[in-house]
Design a protein around this motif. Structure first.
Motif, mmCIF file in Angstrom:
data_model
loop_
_atom_site.group_PDB
_atom_site.id
_atom_site.type_symbol
_atom_site.label_atom_id
_atom_site.label_comp_id
_atom_site.label_asym_id
_atom_site.label_seq_id
_atom_site.Cartn_x
_atom_site.Cartn_y
_atom_site.Cartn_z
ATOM 1 N N SER A 27 3.580 15.030 41.939
ATOM 2 C CA SER A 27 5.281 15.858 41.304
ATOM 3 C C SER A 27 4.778 16.130 39.861
ATOM 4 O O SER A 27 4.022 16.140 39.448
ATOM 5 C CB SER A 27 6.204 14.683 41.454
ATOM 6 N N LYS A 28 5.516 17.319 39.725
ATOM 7 C CA LYS A 28 5.963 17.596 38.322
ATOM 8 C C LYS A 28 6.833 17.312 37.575
ATOM 9 O O LYS A 28 7.571 17.759 38.094
ATOM 10 C CB LYS A 28 5.664 19.510 38.331
ATOM 11 N N VAL A 29 6.132 16.867 36.446
ATOM 12 C CA VAL A 29 6.791 16.199 35.820
ATOM 13 C C VAL A 29 6.784 17.282 34.642
ATOM 14 O O VAL A 29 5.773 17.943 33.813
ATOM 15 C CB VAL A 29 5.825 15.322 34.867
ATOM 16 N N THR A 30 8.436 17.164 33.991
ATOM 17 C CA THR A 30 8.473 18.069 32.632
ATOM 18 C C THR A 30 9.266 17.425 31.986
ATOM 19 O O THR A 30 9.800 16.867 32.337
ATOM 20 C CB THR A 30 9.945 19.559 33.531
ATOM 21 N N THR A 31 8.649 17.203 30.546
ATOM 22 C CA THR A 31 9.407 16.180 29.832
ATOM 23 C C THR A 31 10.269 17.283 28.835
ATOM 24 O O THR A 31 10.528 19.163 28.978
ATOM 25 C CB THR A 31 8.734 15.550 28.755
ATOM 26 N N ILE A 32 10.993 16.665 27.890
ATOM 27 C CA ILE A 32 12.322 17.398 27.030
ATOM 28 C C ILE A 32 10.654 18.542 26.531
ATOM 29 O O ILE A 32 11.646 20.417 25.277
ATOM 30 C CB ILE A 32 12.802 17.064 25.707
ATOM 31 N N GLU A 33 9.358 18.019 25.629
ATOM 32 C CA GLU A 33 9.090 19.089 24.608
ATOM 33 C C GLU A 33 8.377 20.678 25.483
ATOM 34 O O GLU A 33 8.024 21.307 25.139
ATOM 35 C CB GLU A 33 7.720 18.908 24.749
ATOM 36 N N ALA A 34 8.326 20.297 27.089
ATOM 37 C CA ALA A 34 8.349 21.448 27.863
ATOM 38 C C ALA A 34 9.400 22.601 28.681
ATOM 39 O O ALA A 34 9.005 23.059 29.479
ATOM 40 C CB ALA A 34 6.539 21.329 29.203
ATOM 41 N N VAL A 35 10.941 21.511 28.504
ATOM 42 C CA VAL A 35 12.023 22.491 29.216
ATOM 43 C C VAL A 35 11.677 23.504 29.209
ATOM 44 O O VAL A 35 12.146 23.847 27.853
ATOM 45 C CB VAL A 35 13.018 21.026 29.258
ATOM 46 N N SER A 36 12.459 24.705 29.742
ATOM 47 C CA SER A 36 12.244 26.118 29.595
ATOM 48 C C SER A 36 13.248 26.789 30.603
ATOM 49 O O SER A 36 13.889 26.155 32.201
ATOM 50 C CB SER A 36 11.242 26.480 29.608
ATOM 51 N N GLY A 37 13.098 27.998 30.685
ATOM 52 C CA GLY A 37 14.479 28.677 31.512
ATOM 53 C C GLY A 37 15.656 29.060 30.932
ATOM 54 O O GLY A 37 15.817 28.428 29.665
ATOM 55 N N ARG A 38 16.368 30.046 31.619
ATOM 56 C CA ARG A 38 17.749 29.951 30.927
ATOM 57 C C ARG A 38 18.534 29.224 30.815
ATOM 58 O O ARG A 38 19.629 28.744 29.831
ATOM 59 C CB ARG A 38 18.278 31.039 32.384
ATOM 60 N N ALA A 39 18.478 28.042 31.688
ATOM 61 C CA ALA A 39 19.700 26.903 31.177
ATOM 62 C C ALA A 39 19.317 25.768 30.223
ATOM 63 O O ALA A 39 20.434 25.720 29.708
ATOM 64 C CB ALA A 39 19.827 25.648 32.563
ATOM 65 N N ALA A 40 17.844 25.821 30.235
ATOM 66 C CA ALA A 40 16.953 25.141 28.935
ATOM 67 C C ALA A 40 17.682 26.009 27.518
ATOM 68 O O ALA A 40 18.502 25.241 26.659
ATOM 69 C CB ALA A 40 16.208 24.720 29.112
ATOM 70 N N ASP A 41 17.428 27.091 27.925
ATOM 71 C CA ASP A 41 17.434 28.484 26.323
ATOM 72 C C ASP A 41 19.924 27.937 26.328
ATOM 73 O O ASP A 41 19.643 28.000 24.962
ATOM 74 C CB ASP A 41 17.152 29.392 26.832
ATOM 75 N N ALA A 42 19.288 28.203 26.710
ATOM 76 C CA ALA A 42 21.584 27.729 26.999
ATOM 77 C C ALA A 42 21.915 26.628 26.413
ATOM 78 O O ALA A 42 22.724 26.341 25.035
ATOM 79 C CB ALA A 42 22.051 28.176 28.414
ATOM 80 N N VAL A 43 21.736 25.550 27.067
ATOM 81 C CA VAL A 43 21.636 24.372 26.897
ATOM 82 C C VAL A 43 21.349 23.826 24.905
ATOM 83 O O VAL A 43 21.994 23.677 24.242
ATOM 84 C CB VAL A 43 20.762 22.677 27.355
#
Length: 110
Positions: A27-43
Motif C-alpha cells: 500500500s501507498k503511505v502518504t504523510t502530511i509532508e507529502a500530501v498534495s493535490g487540489r483538495a490538499a492545496d485548498a485545505v
C-alpha cells in the motif's frame, strides 16, 4: 487514538498508531509532508485563512482527515464533516475554525 498521527494509506485516512506495519503490504503511505493535490492545496490555504492552528499538536491529523474527506466529497454537509473529523481530537477546541476552513476549502473546489 487522538488522530494526530493520521496518514493516508492508499488515499484513505488511517491512524498510524493503531495500524500494524505488517498489514501495510504494498500500500501507498502518504504523510502530511507529502500530501498534495487540489483538495490538499485548498485545505492548506483555508487553514491559514481561518487561523485554525492554536497549539498545533493535532493539525497534521486534522488536515489529513479534511483532505481525505474533500478528495471523496467536494461538497460535504456539516454531518459529513462531523463524521469525517470525529476521529480527530483538538485539545484547544478549534472545532469551529476547522469546520469553517473545511467549508471554505469545499467552496474553493467548487
Amino acid at each position: 487514538m487522538c488522530g494526530a498521527c493520521t496518514v493516508h494509506i492508499d488515499n484513505k485516512p488511517v491512524r498510524s498508531c493503531a495500524f500494524p506495519i505488517s498489514a501495510l503490504g504494498s500500500s501507498k503511505v502518504t504523510t502530511i509532508e507529502a500530501v498534495s493535490g487540489r483538495a490538499a492545496d485548498a485545505v492548506k490555504a483555508a487553514w491559514i485563512a481561518n487561523n485554525v492552528p492554536q497549539c498545533g499538536y493535532c493539525q497534521s491529523g486534522q488536515i489529513m482527515s479534511a483532505v481525505a474527506l474533500l478528495d471523496t466529497n467536494a461538497s460535504p454537509s456539516r454531518q459529513d464533516v462531523d463524521v469525517a473529523m470525529s476521529g480527530n481530537l483538538c485539545r484547544c477546541g478549534t472545532y469551529p475554525r476547522i469546520r469553517a476552513a473545511i467549508a471554505d476549502a469545499a467552496k474553493a473546489l467548487a
